[in-house]
Design a protein around this motif. Sequence first.
Motif, PDB file in Angstrom:
ATOM      1  N   ARG A 222       0.815  -1.221   0.000  1.00 26.31           N
ATOM      2  CA  ARG A 222       0.000   0.000   0.000  1.00 26.31           C
ATOM      3  C   ARG A 222       0.849   1.271   0.000  1.00 26.31           C
ATOM      4  O   ARG A 222       0.337   2.354  -0.290  1.00 26.31           O
ATOM      5  CB  ARG A 222      -0.913  -0.003   1.227  1.00 26.31           C
ATOM      6  N   THR A 223       2.146   1.159   0.355  1.00 27.24           N
ATOM      7  CA  THR A 223       2.956   2.359   0.541  1.00 27.24           C
ATOM      8  C   THR A 223       4.232   2.379  -0.284  1.00 27.24           C
ATOM      9  O   THR A 223       4.978   3.357  -0.226  1.00 27.24           O
ATOM     10  CB  THR A 223       3.345   2.510   2.030  1.00 27.24           C
ATOM     11  N   ASN A 253      -3.613  -3.218  -5.526  1.00 26.99           N
ATOM     12  CA  ASN A 253      -2.621  -2.906  -4.497  1.00 26.99           C
ATOM     13  C   ASN A 253      -2.941  -3.499  -3.133  1.00 26.99           C
ATOM     14  O   ASN A 253      -2.380  -3.058  -2.130  1.00 26.99           O
ATOM     15  CB  ASN A 253      -2.395  -1.391  -4.358  1.00 26.99           C
ATOM     16  N   ASP A 254      -3.835  -4.493  -3.065  1.00 21.19           N
ATOM     17  CA  ASP A 254      -3.981  -5.197  -1.792  1.00 21.19           C
ATOM     18  C   ASP A 254      -2.798  -6.143  -1.628  1.00 21.19           C
ATOM     19  O   ASP A 254      -1.880  -6.184  -2.445  1.00 21.19           O
ATOM     20  CB  ASP A 254      -5.341  -5.898  -1.689  1.00 21.19           C
ATOM     21  N   PRO A 279      -0.756   6.262  -1.465  1.00 21.91           N
ATOM     22  CA  PRO A 279      -1.681   5.292  -0.892  1.00 21.91           C
ATOM     23  C   PRO A 279      -3.141   5.688  -1.000  1.00 21.91           C
ATOM     24  O   PRO A 279      -3.998   4.883  -1.276  1.00 21.91           O
ATOM     25  CB  PRO A 279      -1.233   5.218   0.575  1.00 21.91           C
ATOM     26  N   SER A 282      -4.804   4.725  -4.432  1.00 27.50           N
ATOM     27  CA  SER A 282      -4.473   3.425  -5.009  1.00 27.50           C
ATOM     28  C   SER A 282      -5.655   2.466  -5.100  1.00 27.50           C
ATOM     29  O   SER A 282      -5.504   1.364  -5.558  1.00 27.50           O
ATOM     30  CB  SER A 282      -3.370   2.750  -4.175  1.00 27.50           C
ATOM     31  N   LEU A 283      -6.844   2.895  -4.674  1.00 28.42           N
ATOM     32  CA  LEU A 283      -7.984   2.000  -4.671  1.00 28.42           C
ATOM     33  C   LEU A 283      -9.054   2.487  -5.635  1.00 28.42           C
ATOM     34  O   LEU A 283      -9.231   3.682  -5.854  1.00 28.42           O
ATOM     35  CB  LEU A 283      -8.594   1.910  -3.270  1.00 28.42           C
TER      36      LEU A 283
END
Length: 291
Positions: A222-223, A253-254, A279, A282-283
């Motif tokens: 995530r980072t 990105n999980d 972050p 990213s979803l």
Amino acid sequence: MVKKRILHRRLIQFFSLLIYNADARHWFSGTISASPGKLTCVPGLNCYSCPGAVSSCPLGALQNTLATGRLPVFITGILLLFGTLFGRMVCSFLCPFGLVQELLFKIPLPKIRRTPHIRAVTQRLSLLKYLILALCIALPVVFFVQNGIGEPFFCKFFCPAGTVFAGWPLVALNDTLRSALGILFSWKSAVALAFILWSVLMFRPFCRFFCPLGAVYSFFNRTAVLGIRVDAAKCTGCNACINRCKMDVRRINDRECIRCGECASACSAGAIRFCGIRPQSSLSSDSKSSL
């Protein structure tokens, strides 16, 4: 564009394999390279005992350090560096055994269908690699405390990458090693063959369910500095990217996302791209609502 992206990734995988094993003098000698580079580690899973290996495997180095009762300060720093930079992008671009599994999956035989039920099972089973990571850390320490010396248990008893890239080539080329074969080699060969067959039927089963190194890098997904970004302004929340993913991710990105970029070809909105990652962006919108 999609085929070009896949080709670029495949070339990086092949070049990584060659660079990790660049001591060509030992490829057909039946002996192990004594490269001074083995004092450090490559990002991916590449056994120290591979005939041409010029560096060490981070997972093997971690276990060996713990098995001698030392704090793994140096190898922890290396894992933090690779994880911070790439996350699980290491798995899709820089891991030789990941490349082998992908090539095996291309063999034109029937595959295990990715039904909703199968996806639910694989998502739960993916947690197994975290248990294996915990054992990789705990068991060498426990046996060191009990016996004064530990064992790199994962490498010694299980790792199929070590068997394929190190064990089999060394045994094939070294008469002395062949004469000393026993039940341990037979066991590890059976494990490797099982993963080879499984990889023909399912995409990257070792990476998804058993690889402790992938578990380490997943904590940084995530980072990490480099990766895949979903542009929330463009994303329509259709989940085509998630449905396309062979790793059965829950969202981009999980912890299971290896950032291969193939999801971008499924995105009709053009919302997915490689870049430095933030972050909070990213979803996908659908994934945000499920958090």
